[in-house]
Design a protein around this motif. Structure first.
Motif, short mmCIF file in Angstrom:
data_model
loop_
_atom_site.label_atom_id
_atom_site.label_comp_id
_atom_site.label_asym_id
_atom_site.label_seq_id
_atom_site.Cartn_x
_atom_site.Cartn_y
_atom_site.Cartn_z
N ARG A 53 3.12 3.27 3.49
CA ARG A 53 1.66 3.05 3.63
C ARG A 53 1.35 1.63 4.09
O ARG A 53 0.42 1.42 4.87
CB ARG A 53 0.95 3.35 2.30
N MET A 54 2.10 0.67 3.60
CA MET A 54 1.89 -0.72 4.04
C MET A 54 2.18 -0.85 5.53
O MET A 54 1.46 -1.53 6.26
CB MET A 54 2.78 -1.67 3.24
N ARG A 55 3.25 -0.19 5.97
CA ARG A 55 3.61 -0.25 7.40
C ARG A 55 2.54 0.39 8.26
O ARG A 55 2.14 -0.14 9.29
CB ARG A 55 4.96 0.45 7.61
N GLU A 56 2.05 1.54 7.80
CA GLU A 56 0.98 2.24 8.54
C GLU A 56 -0.26 1.37 8.65
O GLU A 56 -0.95 1.35 9.67
CB GLU A 56 0.59 3.54 7.81
N ALA A 57 -0.58 0.65 7.56
CA ALA A 57 -1.79 -0.18 7.52
C ALA A 57 -1.54 -1.58 8.07
O ALA A 57 -2.42 -2.44 8.03
CB ALA A 57 -2.30 -0.27 6.08
N ARG A 58 -0.34 -1.80 8.60
CA ARG A 58 0.05 -3.10 9.14
C ARG A 58 -0.13 -4.24 8.12
O ARG A 58 -0.51 -5.37 8.47
CB ARG A 58 -0.72 -3.44 10.42
N LEU A 59 0.13 -3.92 6.87
CA LEU A 59 0.13 -4.96 5.83
C LEU A 59 1.51 -5.62 5.81
O LEU A 59 2.51 -4.96 6.06
CB LEU A 59 -0.15 -4.34 4.46
N PRO A 60 1.57 -6.91 5.51
CA PRO A 60 2.89 -7.57 5.45
C PRO A 60 3.65 -7.13 4.20
O PRO A 60 3.04 -6.66 3.24
CB PRO A 60 2.52 -9.05 5.35
N PRO A 61 4.98 -7.27 4.22
CA PRO A 61 5.77 -6.98 3.01
C PRO A 61 5.24 -7.80 1.83
O PRO A 61 4.76 -8.93 2.01
CB PRO A 61 7.18 -7.42 3.39
N GLU A 62 5.35 -7.24 0.64
CA GLU A 62 4.80 -7.90 -0.56
C GLU A 62 5.92 -8.36 -1.48
O GLU A 62 6.74 -7.55 -1.92
CB GLU A 62 3.89 -6.91 -1.29
N PRO A 63 5.96 -9.66 -1.79
CA PRO A 63 7.01 -10.15 -2.69
C PRO A 63 6.90 -9.51 -4.07
O PRO A 63 5.80 -9.32 -4.59
CB PRO A 63 6.73 -11.66 -2.77
N SER A 122 -0.43 -4.65 -4.29
CA SER A 122 -1.84 -5.00 -4.07
C SER A 122 -2.60 -3.96 -3.25
O SER A 122 -3.81 -3.97 -3.23
CB SER A 122 -1.94 -6.39 -3.45
N ASN A 123 -1.91 -3.04 -2.58
CA ASN A 123 -2.64 -1.97 -1.88
C ASN A 123 -2.90 -0.77 -2.78
O ASN A 123 -3.30 0.30 -2.30
CB ASN A 123 -1.86 -1.54 -0.61
N GLY A 124 -2.65 -0.91 -4.07
CA GLY A 124 -2.94 0.17 -5.01
C GLY A 124 -1.74 1.03 -5.35
O GLY A 124 -1.78 1.79 -6.32
N GLU A 125 -0.66 0.92 -4.59
CA GLU A 125 0.54 1.70 -4.91
C GLU A 125 1.25 1.10 -6.12
O GLU A 125 1.10 -0.08 -6.43
CB GLU A 125 1.49 1.71 -3.71
N ARG A 126 2.05 1.94 -6.77
CA ARG A 126 2.88 1.50 -7.90
C ARG A 126 4.31 1.99 -7.68
O ARG A 126 4.52 3.02 -7.05
CB ARG A 126 2.35 2.11 -9.21
N ILE A 134 8.85 -5.83 -0.77
CA ILE A 134 8.83 -4.40 -0.44
C ILE A 134 7.83 -4.15 0.68
O ILE A 134 6.79 -4.84 0.77
CB ILE A 134 8.49 -3.56 -1.70
N GLU A 135 8.15 -3.22 1.54
CA GLU A 135 7.21 -2.74 2.55
C GLU A 135 7.22 -1.22 2.47
O GLU A 135 8.19 -0.59 2.90
CB GLU A 135 7.65 -3.22 3.95
N THR A 136 6.18 -0.65 1.90
CA THR A 136 6.13 0.81 1.76
C THR A 136 5.68 1.43 3.08
O THR A 136 5.19 0.74 3.98
CB THR A 136 5.15 1.22 0.66
#
Lengths: 447, 447
Positions: free
Chosen positions: B328-338, B401-405, B324-326
């Motif tokens: 917020r993850m995209r904004e923070a340039r975090l990679p997609p999370e399995p 892992s970024n705190g989202e659920r 998943i890439e939420t």
């Protein structure tokens, strides 16, 4: 909804005699569309319009000087082997061509000069000389389940305490159907094999269906589509519908009973579906509209499926008749025997509601999509649109006048649908025939 | 089933460096097919084959002197904007082209003369420069329901005493799906509206889905079809399959729960389905076959769905991962999370069984038809192929892992599927990515 105009004038006659014959399906007030070619020829199929006993070849007509402007453009789009491009032109083009054809075929309008009549006569092909093909490249086929009389009877036949599903009065229920096995009237198909639970057994068998049935439906052709993610308001729903034909949703009840939960019918339906060649336009149907009503005790539709103008004229009085011609009847040269009659006006959900609901989640409809109305059964037992209903699941077989009885279809049975509209002060218009024939199941040795 | 030959030799390398990079999805042993054009161009799309970081343009290649005979004819059929004609040529043509492409791209075979290498190089387009379109004109789309682990979990989530439907172990369950809303990877779609019963209410509401989900599936492309009324023996079923891609069967669980009985899902599914661009051929998958087994306590398949050679190698070990890439993850340039991993080898019914069952009633499959495998969930909870399963219908939201659920998908969420095969002694081959993005629902004012 379409308006009533000069093309519906009951006093109008054609210079073509067979169009004025009493009881013809195809007077000048009808003008339904099909795709045809000369029977047995290798001609490229093209669009045609029925008038009396003839087909007006629209490819030929667009090569004459009889049409111009949008009517000519529309006729040219009908010169193709499928009518998808014509459908995509939208309701103004459909109505313009209909009006121009009416003027050319009608006796005594300015358009029917002797040279025009001669040119149009040169574009006529006798109906007995042609064969029909599917009128469009069908992108998606959706089958509805929207007659409450059918739903009530079927629910009780499956379970004596059975009730209509609780969502039935809220949702114009539908499922996606199989496109590849849709055939044109005259379709002959093998009795399907499938898995079924036989009485008393707890494990299924694989073999030919023993409970083959027909379902009396209308085939509703999407004219112009909507973009993916957009919706279609109820007030504009019929602008997206080109017209209506007859549709037989052949069904294998034993296969259906075993496979259906939880994802719906699959093998029970996907072996064959038969549509009639002539598509009667929504414009031609304008005089036969009826108020759309629902019993006051029933839940009323959610706002997206409800409007005042829809209540005023959302229903259509399309009369329907189902006949059977068994192998023995054919051998004895007996005519097909009517088994039931009903009307589409009894339907619980309307064409407009089906279209609006279909697109309500953003699903994109496309020109040439086909919607099955769902089995059309009226309030009386004799108005049932399926043999399973008429024969109460085999408890009360239908008695035919040659001594045969039917609980389900037998090999060699042909089923014939007819449809027509009539109303005081207006012409009778018809849908032609939809017939299909059951062939024996494939044997093991033929595999 | 396809045989292992020189094209599967793990020692083979390509003269194209990126095809030999460790972890590439597209070594010379893979050679999957797609339809592409230069991104943002008005070029006519045409068939291509993935090799390393490049696309080999088959329209361009068929204009060189590199191919002849059946391989040339097959490549020419790939020069079209859809691969239906290529698929219809059948397995010998597919295998011949695959072999010829392997020989051209492989370092050190007789076919790879310097002039051939130069010609082939001229037909390569970097993958980052292209966009993909649907690889075929899909005639019909059928979605299966054939993972018993998925069926068990879903049945329990819907009803604590819920059991797998009683026909599940006998019938490779399937329903017809919507073709028009199938999009290629990168598809962005609006959250659908629909009817749903909200908690505590006895009447439905119409509004945006609150329980949007993905379903991890494979997309199985029918290569060559069967005639209406004929069947496909299990032993020949895979001759009718061209190859496999990734498929996301987006699902609105709240709409589904209300509409599904008795005819199956409709709005819950027909707003969007996303397929990955690359179709990995059944030939490329030959080394990754596994025995097809069924617990001895379960009913064994009826004879038409059973054979010894099918037991020996009917399953395929295709590894799958959902990320998943939420927003917020995209904004923070975090990679997609399995979120989960599983394999298609756990599936209760095989590709061959799905094909044979589909045609068992005489339904005609056609080149370019698409079969969804059904949600692929493995035996462990962490191997679930849908968010509803992973989050137990909202009872145990997935913690990111970024705190989202996540209990269900939110607007701005992208879901990414990856697939690959690996086996000791053979190369790793991959399917590329399948990604799609949820847009907010259409507002009233946008109608």
């Amino acid at each position: 909804m379409r308006t009533i105009d000069r093309t519906h004038d009951a006093a109008a006659t054609s210079w073509l005699g067979s169009a004025n014959a009493p009881g013809t399906d195809f007077p000048v007030q009808n003008l339904p569309f099909a795709v045809f070619r000369r029977a047995g020829s290798r001609e490229t199929p093209r669009g045609g319009v029925a008038i009396g006993n003839e087909v007006l070849d629209l490819a030929a007509l667009s090569g004459t000087q009889c049409l111009d402007g949008l009517a000519l453009q529309a006729a040219q789009s009908c010169a193709a082997p499928v009518l998808n491009d014509f459908f995509a032109l939208g309701p103004v083009a459909w109505r313009t061509l209909r009006g121009a054809l009416f003027d050319l075929l009608h006796k005594g309008t300015a358009a029917t000069t002797p040279s025009h009549v001669e040119a149009v006569r040169g574009c006529l092909v006798p109906q007995p000389d042609v064969e029909y093909v599917l009128p469009v490249r069908i992108g998606d086929y959706t089958d509805f389940y929207t007659s409450i009389h059918h739903a009530r009877t079927i629910s009780r036949l499956l379970d004596p305490k059975g009730e209509v599903p609780r969502n039935f009065q809220w949702v114009p229920t539908a499922y996606h159907g199989r496109v590849s096995s849709i055939g044109i009237a005259g379709q002959q198909f093998r009795r399907p094999h499938g898995q079924a639970l036989r009485d008393g057994s707890s494990t299924p068998e694989y073999g030919p269906s023993r409970r083959l049935d027909y379902e009396l439906e209308l085939g509703i052709y999407v004219g112009a589509g909507n973009a993916l993610g957009e919706r279609i308001a109820l007030s504009r729903a019929e602008d997206h519908v080109f017209g209506i034909s007859l549709l037989n949703d052949w069904s294998a009840r034993d296969i259906q009973a075993w496979e259906m939960a939880p994802l719906g019918p699959f093998h029970a339906k996907n072996f064959a579906t038969t549509v009639s060649p002539w598509i009667v336009t929504m414009d031609a149907l304008a005089p036969y509209r009826k108020p759309w009503t629902r019993p006051a005790a029933d839940p009323q539709p959610l706002p997206y499926l409800e409007s005042e103008s829809h209540r005023a004229g959302g229903a259509i009085d399309i009369r329907l008749e189902v006949s059977i011609e068994t192998h023995r009847m054919r051998e004895a040269r007996l005519p097909p025997e009517p088994m039931s009659r009903t009307s589409f006006r009894h339907h619980y959900w309307s064409v407009a509601q089906m279209v609006t609901h279909h697109a309500a989640g953003g699903c994109n409809l496309q020109a040439g999509d086909l919607l099955g109305s769902g089995t059309i059964s009226g309030p009386e037992p004799a108005e049932a649109g399926a043999l399973m209903e008429l024969a109460l699941s085999g408890k009360k077989p239908v008695q035919l006048s040659n001594g045969e009885r039917r609980s389900f279809l037998e090999d060699g049975d042909a089923i014939i649908f007819q449809g027509w509209c009539e109303r005081e002060g207006f012409s009778r218009i018809g849908f032609g025939f939809n017939h299909g024939l059951v062939l024996p199941a494939l044997s093991q040795s033929e595999e």
